[in-house]
Design an enzyme around this catalytic site. Structure first.
Site, PDB file in Angstrom:
ATOM      1  N   ASP A 152       9.247  -6.791   8.464  1.00 51.12           N
ATOM      2  CA  ASP A 152       8.235  -5.836   8.939  1.00 51.12           C
ATOM      3  C   ASP A 152       8.292  -5.596  10.442  1.00 51.12           C
ATOM      4  O   ASP A 152       7.508  -6.134  11.221  1.00 51.12           O
ATOM      5  CB  ASP A 152       6.826  -6.246   8.481  1.00 51.12           C
ATOM      6  CG  ASP A 152       6.590  -5.784   7.051  1.00 51.12           C
ATOM      7  OD1 ASP A 152       7.496  -5.142   6.472  1.00 51.12           O
ATOM      8  OD2 ASP A 152       5.509  -6.052   6.507  1.00 51.12           O
ATOM      9  N   LYS A 198       9.835   1.710   1.336  1.00 49.30           N
ATOM     10  CA  LYS A 198       8.663   1.762   2.213  1.00 49.30           C
ATOM     11  C   LYS A 198       8.418   3.230   2.545  1.00 49.30           C
ATOM     12  O   LYS A 198       9.338   3.921   2.983  1.00 49.30           O
ATOM     13  CB  LYS A 198       8.975   0.968   3.482  1.00 49.30           C
ATOM     14  CG  LYS A 198       7.779   0.599   4.311  1.00 49.30           C
ATOM     15  CD  LYS A 198       8.178  -0.543   5.242  1.00 49.30           C
ATOM     16  CE  LYS A 198       7.125  -0.858   6.260  1.00 49.30           C
ATOM     17  NZ  LYS A 198       7.527  -1.995   7.095  1.00 49.30           N
ATOM     18  N   GLY A 204       0.813  -1.212   0.000  1.00 49.68           N
ATOM     19  CA  GLY A 204       0.000   0.000   0.000  1.00 49.68           C
ATOM     20  C   GLY A 204       0.844   1.259   0.000  1.00 49.68           C
ATOM     21  O   GLY A 204       0.421   2.316  -0.463  1.00 49.68           O
ATOM     22  N   ARG A 205       2.047   1.127   0.548  1.00 53.02           N
ATOM     23  CA  ARG A 205       2.927   2.306   0.622  1.00 53.02           C
ATOM     24  C   ARG A 205       4.373   1.894   0.334  1.00 53.02           C
ATOM     25  O   ARG A 205       5.318   2.490   0.858  1.00 53.02           O
ATOM     26  CB  ARG A 205       2.851   2.918   2.000  1.00 53.02           C
ATOM     27  CG  ARG A 205       3.130   1.916   3.110  1.00 53.02           C
ATOM     28  CD  ARG A 205       3.508   2.610   4.355  1.00 53.02           C
ATOM     29  NE  ARG A 205       3.573   1.665   5.460  1.00 53.02           N
ATOM     30  CZ  ARG A 205       3.935   1.996   6.672  1.00 53.02           C
ATOM     31  NH1 ARG A 205       4.256   3.233   6.922  1.00 53.02           N
ATOM     32  NH2 ARG A 205       3.974   1.103   7.627  1.00 53.02           N
ATOM     33  N   ASP A 229       0.907 -12.086   6.109  1.00 52.60           N
ATOM     34  CA  ASP A 229       1.577 -11.219   5.141  1.00 52.60           C
ATOM     35  C   ASP A 229       2.925 -10.738   5.675  1.00 52.60           C
ATOM     36  O   ASP A 229       3.699 -10.140   4.928  1.00 52.60           O
ATOM     37  CB  ASP A 229       0.697 -10.011   4.790  1.00 52.60           C
ATOM     38  CG  ASP A 229       0.220  -9.262   6.022  1.00 52.60           C
ATOM     39  OD1 ASP A 229      -0.382  -9.902   6.897  1.00 52.60           O
ATOM     40  OD2 ASP A 229       0.457  -8.051   6.125  1.00 52.60           O
ATOM     41  N   ASN A 230       3.182 -10.991   6.949  1.00 55.51           N
ATOM     42  CA  ASN A 230       4.461 -10.576   7.530  1.00 55.51           C
ATOM     43  C   ASN A 230       5.359 -11.781   7.817  1.00 55.51           C
ATOM     44  O   ASN A 230       6.228 -11.717   8.683  1.00 55.51           O
ATOM     45  CB  ASN A 230       4.224  -9.778   8.814  1.00 55.51           C
ATOM     46  CG  ASN A 230       3.587  -8.427   8.522  1.00 55.51           C
ATOM     47  OD1 ASN A 230       3.715  -7.892   7.428  1.00 55.51           O
ATOM     48  ND2 ASN A 230       2.904  -7.874   9.500  1.00 55.51           N
TER      49      ASN A 230
HETATM   50  P1  AMP Z   1       1.851  -3.833   8.012  1.00 53.85           P
HETATM   51  O1  AMP Z   1       0.988  -3.851   9.238  1.00 53.85           O
HETATM   52  O2  AMP Z   1       2.884  -2.741   8.005  1.00 53.85           O
HETATM   53  O3  AMP Z   1       2.425  -5.160   7.686  1.00 53.85           O
HETATM   54  O4  AMP Z   1       0.876  -3.419   6.820  1.00 53.85           O
HETATM   55  C1  AMP Z   1      -0.315  -4.107   6.515  1.00 53.85           C
HETATM   56  C2  AMP Z   1      -0.904  -3.570   5.235  1.00 53.85           C
HETATM   57  O5  AMP Z   1      -1.281  -2.194   5.380  1.00 53.85           O
HETATM   58  C3  AMP Z   1       0.009  -3.607   4.043  1.00 53.85           C
HETATM   59  O6  AMP Z   1      -0.793  -3.919   2.939  1.00 53.85           O
HETATM   60  C4  AMP Z   1       0.559  -2.210   3.955  1.00 53.85           C
HETATM   61  O7  AMP Z   1       0.959  -1.870   2.660  1.00 53.85           O
HETATM   62  C5  AMP Z   1      -0.653  -1.400   4.380  1.00 53.85           C
HETATM   63  N1  AMP Z   1      -0.280  -0.087   4.946  1.00 53.85           N
HETATM   64  C6  AMP Z   1       0.276   0.171   6.167  1.00 53.85           C
HETATM   65  N2  AMP Z   1       0.455   1.486   6.348  1.00 53.85           N
HETATM   66  C7  AMP Z   1       0.032   2.106   5.213  1.00 53.85           C
HETATM   67  C8  AMP Z   1      -0.061   3.475   4.783  1.00 53.85           C
HETATM   68  N3  AMP Z   1       0.368   4.475   5.542  1.00 53.85           N
HETATM   69  N4  AMP Z   1      -0.566   3.712   3.557  1.00 53.85           N
HETATM   70  C9  AMP Z   1      -0.995   2.713   2.767  1.00 53.85           C
HETATM   71  N5  AMP Z   1      -0.951   1.415   3.118  1.00 53.85           N
HETATM   72  C10 AMP Z   1      -0.451   1.104   4.321  1.00 53.85           C
HETATM   73 MG    MG Z   2       3.583  -5.976   6.446  1.00 47.60          MG
END
Ligand code: AMP
Ligand code: MG
Length: 473
Positions: A258, A109, A88-89, A248-249
């Site tokens: 992550d 990231k 997402g980012r 996903d992690n």
């Molecule tokens: P994470 O908890 O960091 O493993 O992220 C879980 C999901 O949320 C992943 O698909 C990330 O890409 C998305 N995500 C986390 N933070 C953001 C953000 N600020 N903008 C867009 N997507 C995000």
């Molecule tokens: Mg992640």
């Protein structure tokens, strides 16, 4: 503008085009380098002096012709299935082949919203990106497989996370970004062709030996089970709580990935949770091996159609491999715990009893093992008699001198203590990077005790509030 000479390949985007989208990073108004990993740059075969100046690349503006992609994946988050997560980012800059011939992903990231962003802003703040960099380097120095930060660049933008914070982009290096969730996403496409292409790619990239197995796909599963069992044991040995072990992690390569709400324990207790959102303790210290096993079962499920046309036969074969996780984990943990107390052979009863003792007395975990080697451990107990009795049993097994040096080679003096990490990140957010670099220096040489870093080895003051980590990174 300086350009580094890294050559990027895009084998993943080509092998499974269904699983990523071409996408570009947002423009960065005012990039400044906050930290750069010279050693890692050299390992990649790059000239660190050139690469560190290539702020365009490190902030997501590679030279024309380099195709950057956002990767698709699904995932079980705290047990609930999300069919479409994805970068997402984040963006995959490409793959670099190092001088030894190994392939690494370079990944950004905080590089802006992608079609997977859902409600997110696509951005990241300086604190959490420096945190991921620091934790990765600490884990790497402890010999634990991990993705690593190559750089953190501040963007000159402010982003909102309950307050305004400076924005940043992390460039990280990974053996790959294939996750359990990537396989879940591919399986959900319902096209066996995509699934096979992904699995074949993973095998070729990470486990070419799996092609020798009766079923290469069972071979893949078996290899992932093996590396994850090792990884989980290594986390437990240092007292690392990942905090968000969603599917996903979890990587296929066996690297830790992550670093969101993760933290190292001070005193040992299996129920330790740091993350503010982990209400049920799903990812508590002592639940991590079970969580990993659960995630691996999701990988097994995704692979079933490739294993056997007969679903029952496929389930049976995959289950047998998944059952191998627990013994592999226990073996790695027992051997590692034995080594921590100076023994060459596993002594699971002895080391289990030690953990019980440590948790009863809330003894500082990292500090204990150094004190044990130094002969001062009993001072860490309010009721030292129980420790004495335990140590007698250990000394019988040792049957000789205290192997102080061998113990000090594997028991760190420095781990990223939460209160020190927070201090360093607060300062960095306010513009002072000195505490961050000092902490990074200590964590990069975790076994070497240095008088000027004494404060970084100490647990938080007695009575300090329990540490809480937040996911809003
Ligand atoms: P994470 O908890 O960091 O493993 O992220 C879980 C999901 O949320 C992943 O698909 C990330 O890409 C998305 N995500 C986390 N933070 C953001 C953000 N600020 N903008 C867009 N997507 C995000
Ligand atoms: Mg992640």
């Amino acid at each position: 503008m300086t350009r580094s000479q890294l050559i990027f390949e895009d084998s993943y985007a080509r092998a499974v085009p269904e699983l990523s989208l071409s996408w570009q990073a947002a423009e960065v108004p005012d990039p400044h380098l906050l930290v750069f990993n010279d050693d890692l740059a050299r390992e990649l075969g790059a000239d660190p002096d050139l690469l560190r100046k290539d702020l365009a690349l490190l902030s997501g503006q590679p030279r024309p012709g380099v195709r950057t992609v956002a990767q698709a994946y699904a995932g079980h988050q705290f047990g609930s299935y999300s069919p479409r997560l994805g970068d997402g980012r984040a963006l995959l800059l490409g793959e670099v082949i190092d001088p030894a011939g190994d392939r690494h992903d370079l990944h950004l990231k905080g590089s802006g919203r992608t079609p997977f962003a859902r409600g997110g802003d696509g951005k990241a703040a300086v604190g959490p990106m420096l945190r991921e960099y620091l934790m990765g380097e600490a884990m790497h120095a402890l010999g634990i497989p991990t993705t690593r930060g190559l750089s953190v660049v501040s963007t000159g933008e402010s982003i909102y996370r309950e307050r305004m914070l400076p924005g940043a982009i992390l460039c990280r290096v990974a053996a790959s970004h294939l996750r359990v969730g990537t396989f879940q996403y591919a399986a959900a496409q319902g096209e066996i062709k995509v699934m096979r292409a992904l699995a074949d790619y993973a095998i070729a990239r990470h486990y070419p030996q799996a092609t020798q197995a009766k079923s290469p796909y069972l071979g893949l599963l078996e290899n992932v089970v093996a590396v994850q069992a090792q990884l989980l044991a290594s986390w437990m040995l240092v007292g690392f709580v990942h905090g968000v072990m969603n599917t996903d992690n979890m990587t296929i390569s066996g690297q830790t990935i992550d670093y969101g709400p993760c933290a190292f324990i001070d005193s040992y207790h299996p129920a330790t949770v740091f993350s503010s959102i982990d209400h049920a303790g799903r990812y508590a210290l002592g639940n991590q091996p079970a969580a990993a096993q659960w995630n691996l079962a999701r990988l097994g499920e995704a692979l079933l159609p490739l294993v056997d046309e007969d679903l029952n036969a496929a389930v049976e074969a995959a289950t047998e491999i998944l059952l191998g996780f627990a013994p592999r984990y226990r073996e790695a943990l027992s051997a590692g715990m034995a080594a921590k107390v100076g023994l060459g052979q596993p002594a699971p009863e002895l080391t289990d009893d030690l953990l019980q003792l440590l948790s009863e007395e809330k003894v500082d975990y990292t500090g204990f093992f150094r004190a044990l080697a130094a002969g001062t451990a009993r001072e860490h107990f309010t009721q030292p008699e129980a420790f004495d009795r335990w140590n007698q049993r250990r000394l019988v097994l040792l049957a000789g001198d205290e192997p102080t040096e061998a113990m000090n080679r594997i028991n760190p003096v420095y781990v990223p203590r939460n209160h020190r990490v927070e201090e360093a990140l607060e300062a960095a957010t306010a513009g002072d990077l000195a505490p961050f670099h000092r902490l990074l220096e200590a964590l990069t040489h975790p076994y070497v005790e240095r008088p000027d870093f004494q404060d970084l080895a100490e647990p938080p003051p007695a009575g300090a509030a329990p540490h809480v980590t937040y996911c809003g990174t």
